[in-house]
Design an enzyme around this catalytic site. Structure first.
Site, mmCIF file in Angstrom:
data_model
loop_
_atom_site.group_PDB
_atom_site.id
_atom_site.type_symbol
_atom_site.label_atom_id
_atom_site.label_comp_id
_atom_site.label_asym_id
_atom_site.label_seq_id
_atom_site.Cartn_x
_atom_site.Cartn_y
_atom_site.Cartn_z
ATOM 1 N N HIS A 118 8.516 3.782 0.540
ATOM 2 C CA HIS A 118 7.459 3.978 0.322
ATOM 3 C C HIS A 118 7.656 2.734 1.818
ATOM 4 O O HIS A 118 6.240 2.801 2.372
ATOM 5 C CB HIS A 118 7.152 3.155 -1.300
ATOM 6 C CG HIS A 118 5.522 3.071 -0.855
ATOM 7 N ND1 HIS A 118 4.767 3.980 -1.123
ATOM 8 C CD2 HIS A 118 4.749 1.798 -0.418
ATOM 9 C CE1 HIS A 118 3.283 3.407 -1.783
ATOM 10 N NE2 HIS A 118 3.197 1.645 -1.159
ATOM 11 N N GLU A 119 7.805 1.595 1.733
ATOM 12 C CA GLU A 119 7.021 0.648 2.576
ATOM 13 C C GLU A 119 7.528 0.866 3.448
ATOM 14 O O GLU A 119 6.724 0.527 4.777
ATOM 15 C CB GLU A 119 7.991 -0.979 2.201
ATOM 16 C CG GLU A 119 7.334 -1.230 0.501
ATOM 17 C CD GLU A 119 6.257 -1.802 0.080
ATOM 18 O OE1 GLU A 119 5.597 -1.916 1.219
ATOM 19 O OE2 GLU A 119 5.453 -1.527 -0.825
ATOM 20 N N HIS A 125 4.558 2.972 5.376
ATOM 21 C CA HIS A 125 3.711 2.319 5.826
ATOM 22 C C HIS A 125 4.367 2.006 7.350
ATOM 23 O O HIS A 125 2.676 1.905 7.770
ATOM 24 C CB HIS A 125 3.500 0.882 5.116
ATOM 25 C CG HIS A 125 2.877 1.083 3.953
ATOM 26 N ND1 HIS A 125 0.984 2.097 3.514
ATOM 27 C CD2 HIS A 125 2.862 0.708 2.325
ATOM 28 C CE1 HIS A 125 0.484 1.207 2.416
ATOM 29 N NE2 HIS A 125 1.936 1.070 1.711
ATOM 30 N N GLU A 128 -2.509 4.460 0.218
ATOM 31 C CA GLU A 128 -1.215 3.773 -1.288
ATOM 32 C C GLU A 128 -1.039 5.676 -1.654
ATOM 33 O O GLU A 128 0.514 5.786 -1.139
ATOM 34 C CB GLU A 128 -1.629 2.877 -2.039
ATOM 35 C CG GLU A 128 -1.661 1.552 -1.747
ATOM 36 C CD GLU A 128 -0.451 0.956 -1.654
ATOM 37 O OE1 GLU A 128 0.799 1.454 -2.118
ATOM 38 O OE2 GLU A 128 -0.710 0.166 -0.917
#
Length: 281
Positions: free
Chosen positions: A131-132, A135, A202
């Protein structure tokens, strides 16, 4: 695609709001001054925000010698995402959380707390770090930095207008009631736009992280666990001291995290989990 369009529209809205506040402060000259001021703040944020936030959290850089399992996990995920290897940090905080920072993929960093390393299984942690890295791939760090900077600048300009008054386009003093209304409402509007941008990014990072890891259920399981401990049940001192950094985290770290709807920097965790379960199916 929808979230990208929504982000672009929200970014345009916060820039327009910035110009309006500048115009109220000093007419055309005030608008130009506001744009110059905002541009300077964005340049500073672009180059130095990663160093500042890592210092705020007293993050310690690790490598394959000091944290071999964690470091190698990030390296494997970065390779799957076709990203340069980011710098890897650990934060000595009990609250389980993680974030990414850096101005672009070539200068990115990912950080995780000791709490999240202890709480999650290797599979769940892999979902979080994917997930990071999503980003990083989406350049969300730059987008969130700009939106946060703009919101802060709008608040500063509005406060200036409140104390020193505004000017119309003809250079004459503006209506004091209009100036007060702008000074009060503009920061609120800027914050709402910033939070909406954060929520949209997100959702995209959840989707992108699921693609990178190939395991949407892992991130869904991780979010469920983190939800039990974050949002004030285990406080995070640096986040409470610097609430503007809360939007960077995978889950809201603030003790006021129960606020819902428009006033949240993160989407409802239940909705995020539901979307990930749907992806898994």
């Amino acid at each position: 695609m929808f979230n990208w369009v929504k982000t672009a529209m929200l970014m345009a809205a916060i820039m327009a709001l910035f110009g309006i506040v500048g115009g109220m402060l000093g007419g055309q000259q005030g608008m130009l001054m506001a744009l110059v001021f905002g541009g300077a703040m964005n340049v500073f944020s672009y180059w130095f925000s990663d160093k500042m936030v890592l210092k705020m959290y007293n993050a310690q850089e690790v490598d394959e010698t000091s944290a071999p399992q964690f470091y190698n996990m990030v390296r494997e995920l970065a390779q799957r995402a076709n990203l340069p290897m980011p710098r890897v940090y650990i934060i000595d905080e009990h609250q389980p959380n993680a974030f990414a920072t850096g101005r672009n993929p070539e200068h990115a960093a990912v950080a995780a707390t000791t709490g999240i390393l202890q709480l999650l299984s290797a599979r769940e942690l892999r979902g979080v770090m994917a997930h990071e890295l999503a980003h990083v791939a989406h350049r969300d760090i730059l987008i969130s930095t700009i939106s946060a900077t703009m919101a802060g600048a709008i608040s500063a300009l509005a406060n200036f207008a409140m104390f020193f008054g505004g000017r119309g386009s003809d250079g004459r003093p503006a209506n004091p009631l209009a100036t007060i209304a702008v000074a009060l409402l503009a920061p609120l509007a800027a914050s709402l736009i910033q939070m909406a941008i954060s929520r949209a990014r997100e959702y995209e990072a959840d989707r992108g992280g699921a693609e990178i890891s190939g395991d949407p259920d892992a991130l869904a399981d991780a979010l469920g666990k983190i939800q039990m401990y974050a949002e004030g049940r285990i406080p995070m001192g640096p986040a409470e001291a610097h609430p503007e950094t809360a939007q960077m985290m995978i889950l809201n770290p603030l003790s006021a995290g129960g606020i819902k709807g428009l006033f949240s920097t993160h989407p409802p965790t239940e909705e995020r989990i539901a979307r990930l379960r749907a992806l898994a199916r």
